[in-house]
Design a protein around this motif. Structure first.
Motif, PDB file in Angstrom:
ATOM      1  N   LEU A 147       0.824  -1.201   0.000  1.00 31.46           N
ATOM      2  CA  LEU A 147       0.000   0.000   0.000  1.00 31.46           C
ATOM      3  C   LEU A 147       0.861   1.255   0.000  1.00 31.46           C
ATOM      4  O   LEU A 147       0.573   2.230  -0.712  1.00 31.46           O
ATOM      5  CB  LEU A 147      -0.925   0.001   1.227  1.00 31.46           C
ATOM      6  CG  LEU A 147      -2.069  -1.015   1.215  1.00 31.46           C
ATOM      7  CD1 LEU A 147      -2.791  -1.004   2.556  1.00 31.46           C
ATOM      8  CD2 LEU A 147      -3.047  -0.717   0.088  1.00 31.46           C
ATOM      9  N   SER A 148       1.935   1.253   0.813  1.00 33.87           N
ATOM     10  CA  SER A 148       2.791   2.429   0.896  1.00 33.87           C
ATOM     11  C   SER A 148       3.533   2.667  -0.414  1.00 33.87           C
ATOM     12  O   SER A 148       3.771   3.811  -0.804  1.00 33.87           O
ATOM     13  CB  SER A 148       3.798   2.294   2.050  1.00 33.87           C
ATOM     14  OG  SER A 148       4.671   1.211   1.829  1.00 33.87           O
ATOM     15  N   SER A 149       3.884   1.584  -1.108  1.00 36.16           N
ATOM     16  CA  SER A 149       4.607   1.743  -2.373  1.00 36.16           C
ATOM     17  C   SER A 149       3.730   2.394  -3.432  1.00 36.16           C
ATOM     18  O   SER A 149       4.220   3.045  -4.347  1.00 36.16           O
ATOM     19  CB  SER A 149       5.117   0.379  -2.876  1.00 36.16           C
ATOM     20  OG  SER A 149       4.020  -0.463  -3.220  1.00 36.16           O
ATOM     21  N   ARG A 150       2.416   2.225  -3.284  1.00 32.86           N
ATOM     22  CA  ARG A 150       1.483   2.810  -4.253  1.00 32.86           C
ATOM     23  C   ARG A 150       1.334   4.327  -4.058  1.00 32.86           C
ATOM     24  O   ARG A 150       0.979   5.038  -4.975  1.00 32.86           O
ATOM     25  CB  ARG A 150       0.100   2.146  -4.118  1.00 32.86           C
ATOM     26  CG  ARG A 150       0.076   0.728  -4.651  1.00 32.86           C
ATOM     27  CD  ARG A 150      -1.204   0.018  -4.209  1.00 32.86           C
ATOM     28  NE  ARG A 150      -2.398   0.723  -4.642  1.00 32.86           N
ATOM     29  CZ  ARG A 150      -3.005   0.552  -5.814  1.00 32.86           C
ATOM     30  NH1 ARG A 150      -2.513  -0.309  -6.688  1.00 32.86           N
ATOM     31  NH2 ARG A 150      -4.091   1.219  -6.113  1.00 32.86           N
ATOM     32  N   LYS A 151       1.572   4.797  -2.836  1.00 37.24           N
ATOM     33  CA  LYS A 151       1.341   6.215  -2.569  1.00 37.24           C
ATOM     34  C   LYS A 151       2.640   6.992  -2.355  1.00 37.24           C
ATOM     35  O   LYS A 151       2.613   8.181  -2.061  1.00 37.24           O
ATOM     36  CB  LYS A 151       0.449   6.378  -1.338  1.00 37.24           C
ATOM     37  CG  LYS A 151       1.034   5.789  -0.053  1.00 37.24           C
ATOM     38  CD  LYS A 151       0.041   5.871   1.084  1.00 37.24           C
ATOM     39  CE  LYS A 151       0.605   5.260   2.366  1.00 37.24           C
ATOM     40  NZ  LYS A 151      -0.381   5.249   3.460  1.00 37.24           N
ATOM     41  N   GLN A 152       3.777   6.332  -2.488  1.00 36.99           N
ATOM     42  CA  GLN A 152       5.055   6.993  -2.269  1.00 36.99           C
ATOM     43  C   GLN A 152       5.474   7.787  -3.503  1.00 36.99           C
ATOM     44  O   GLN A 152       6.292   7.350  -4.293  1.00 36.99           O
ATOM     45  CB  GLN A 152       6.142   5.982  -1.892  1.00 36.99           C
ATOM     46  CG  GLN A 152       6.123   5.596  -0.443  1.00 36.99           C
ATOM     47  CD  GLN A 152       7.372   4.816  -0.056  1.00 36.99           C
ATOM     48  OE1 GLN A 152       8.172   4.456  -0.888  1.00 36.99           O
ATOM     49  NE2 GLN A 152       7.511   4.528   1.213  1.00 36.99           N
ATOM     50  N   THR A 153       4.910   8.944  -3.644  1.00 34.60           N
ATOM     51  CA  THR A 153       5.308   9.804  -4.761  1.00 34.60           C
ATOM     52  C   THR A 153       5.328  11.247  -4.310  1.00 34.60           C
ATOM     53  O   THR A 153       4.451  11.705  -3.577  1.00 34.60           O
ATOM     54  CB  THR A 153       4.352   9.657  -5.957  1.00 34.60           C
ATOM     55  OG1 THR A 153       4.748  10.590  -6.973  1.00 34.60           O
ATOM     56  CG2 THR A 153       2.905   9.912  -5.563  1.00 34.60           C
ATOM     57  N   LEU A 154       6.370  11.948  -4.726  1.00 35.75           N
ATOM     58  CA  LEU A 154       6.465  13.380  -4.474  1.00 35.75           C
ATOM     59  C   LEU A 154       6.607  14.136  -5.785  1.00 35.75           C
ATOM     60  O   LEU A 154       6.955  15.306  -5.791  1.00 35.75           O
ATOM     61  CB  LEU A 154       7.670  13.674  -3.563  1.00 35.75           C
ATOM     62  CG  LEU A 154       7.500  13.317  -2.083  1.00 35.75           C
ATOM     63  CD1 LEU A 154       8.812  13.467  -1.330  1.00 35.75           C
ATOM     64  CD2 LEU A 154       6.428  14.184  -1.431  1.00 35.75           C
ATOM     65  N   ASP A 155       6.326  13.457  -6.874  1.00 37.78           N
ATOM     66  CA  ASP A 155       6.484  14.057  -8.191  1.00 37.78           C
ATOM     67  C   ASP A 155       5.619  15.319  -8.314  1.00 37.78           C
ATOM     68  O   ASP A 155       4.401  15.283  -8.103  1.00 37.78           O
ATOM     69  CB  ASP A 155       6.083  13.044  -9.272  1.00 37.78           C
ATOM     70  CG  ASP A 155       6.421  13.537 -10.664  1.00 37.78           C
ATOM     71  OD1 ASP A 155       7.516  14.102 -10.835  1.00 37.78           O
ATOM     72  OD2 ASP A 155       5.591  13.380 -11.568  1.00 37.78           O
ATOM     73  N   LYS A 156       6.276  16.432  -8.607  1.00 37.85           N
ATOM     74  CA  LYS A 156       5.633  17.735  -8.796  1.00 37.85           C
ATOM     75  C   LYS A 156       5.025  18.307  -7.517  1.00 37.85           C
ATOM     76  O   LYS A 156       4.331  19.327  -7.559  1.00 37.85           O
ATOM     77  CB  LYS A 156       4.561  17.658  -9.891  1.00 37.85           C
ATOM     78  CG  LYS A 156       5.115  17.260 -11.256  1.00 37.85           C
ATOM     79  CD  LYS A 156       4.018  17.166 -12.288  1.00 37.85           C
ATOM     80  CE  LYS A 156       4.581  16.701 -13.637  1.00 37.85           C
ATOM     81  NZ  LYS A 156       3.516  16.539 -14.656  1.00 37.85           N
TER      82      LYS A 156
END
Length: 329
Positions: A22-31
């Protein structure tokens, strides 16, 4: 009994795998817009480099313009998409004037969009026994370490709540969980951040704003090098038990824990031990964490008493050495 242990272990393993997925799906800081106070050096600069590699737009905040210029260049070189990412800096004393902090952060949002992640790294340590610490140094530590974290959070928190998203990181220290000889004032400020983080978590959770309290051990930064100049022998000998980490290692774990939604961010066995032992009324980030706290708290208390005995032995030995030196003089 063995069967029950196997079942519990299997459940924990499944929960861990699900959480990681689940965490890998939401780990984004793009833009996303990330603001880092104390971002010109040390852990703050390493955090800035880490989020830049994840595609974030970065605002660095510190006082020294020359250091900020250098940090901006280094962070820019590490951007995932250099042509599309923005790195800027603001020269500001975050612990001095709230109106100035609020104005600067709101202007940063106008320039680069809503602040998604605020990482409060601004802080410092001045070591020494309480009676040897000047009143001006006490006030400086209180302003920078407490107000320098509280002011930026206050400036952005209502906007994060209104948007229904955001992440806030408070960089404290192992000294937020244990008082150490020579850190009477410094520990006071870091304990205060722990209380702020726990209360803030309760206020922010209904609005989908996460709060993470980072508890790094001694880290190889310019601030640590400066701290060493005034550190009493007792403090130095006690601190050596936890070793010295690189700011890159601390920053990487901090961002991972933040994006996973963990309340605590720790690196190393000593930080993990203190996190479990001092859980108290701290938020629980997962069922597996809660089970570990229940199972290990008693054992870790015994281990920590052993640490305390060794610390007090160090202090007594240093006192005896000083007494012998005085008598010989």
């Amino acid at each position: 009994m063995l069967f029950q242990i196997v079942i519990v272990a299997a459940i924990l393993a499944c929960l861990f795998v699900i959480k990681q997925w689940l965490s890998s799906r939401k780990q984004t800081l793009d833009k996303k817009h990330v603001v880092i106070t104390g971002g010109s050096s040390g852990i703050g600069k390493s955090v800035a480099i880490e989020v830049a590699r994840m595609g974030a737009n970065v605002t660095l905040i510190a006082r020294d313009v020359q250091k900020l210029e250098s940090a901006k260049l280094e962070v820019t070189k590490n951007c995932l998409n250099p042509d599309h990412q923005i790195v800027q800096y603001i020269s500001l004393d975050v612990g001095d004037n709230y109106d100035a902090v609020e104005k600067a952060l709101h202007a940063a949002e106008d320039d680069m969009g809503p602040i998604y992640l605020l990482v409060n790294c601004a802080g410092m340590a001045i070591c020494g026994r309480l009676e040897d610490t000047s009143v001006s140094d006490i006030k400086h530590l209180l302003n920078l370490n407490i107000l320098g974290t509280l002011y930026p959070i206050k400036a952005v928190i209502s906007r994060m709540k209104c948007r229904g998203e955001g992440r806030i990181v408070l960089v404290a220290s192992q000294a937020a969980l244990i008082g150490i000889y020579g850190y009477s004032v410094y520990s006071s400020t870091k304990f205060a951040l722990r209380g702020l983080a726990e209360a803030l978590h309760m206020e922010c959770k209904p609005y989908n704003v996460s709060v993470t309290l980072a508890l790094p051990p001694d880290t190889d930064t310019p601030g640590f090098a400066n701290e060493e100049k005034t550190k009493p022998l007792e403090t130095r000998l006690i601190s050596q038990s936890a070793g010295l980490l690189s700011p890159q290692v601390v920053a990487k774990q901090l961002i991972k824990d933040t994006m996973d939604g963990n309340f605590y961010s720790t690196v190393g066995f000593e930080s993990f031990l203190l996190k479990i032992l001092c859980a108290g009324m701290a938020p629980v980030s997962s069922l597996s964490e809660f089970i570990l706290q229940v199972m290990l708290m008693g054992l870790f208390r015994a281990i920590c008493v052993g640490y305390l005995i060794s610390f007090h032995r160090i202090i007594r030995n240093c006192m005896k050495t000083r007494d012998k030196t005085k008598k010989s003089e």
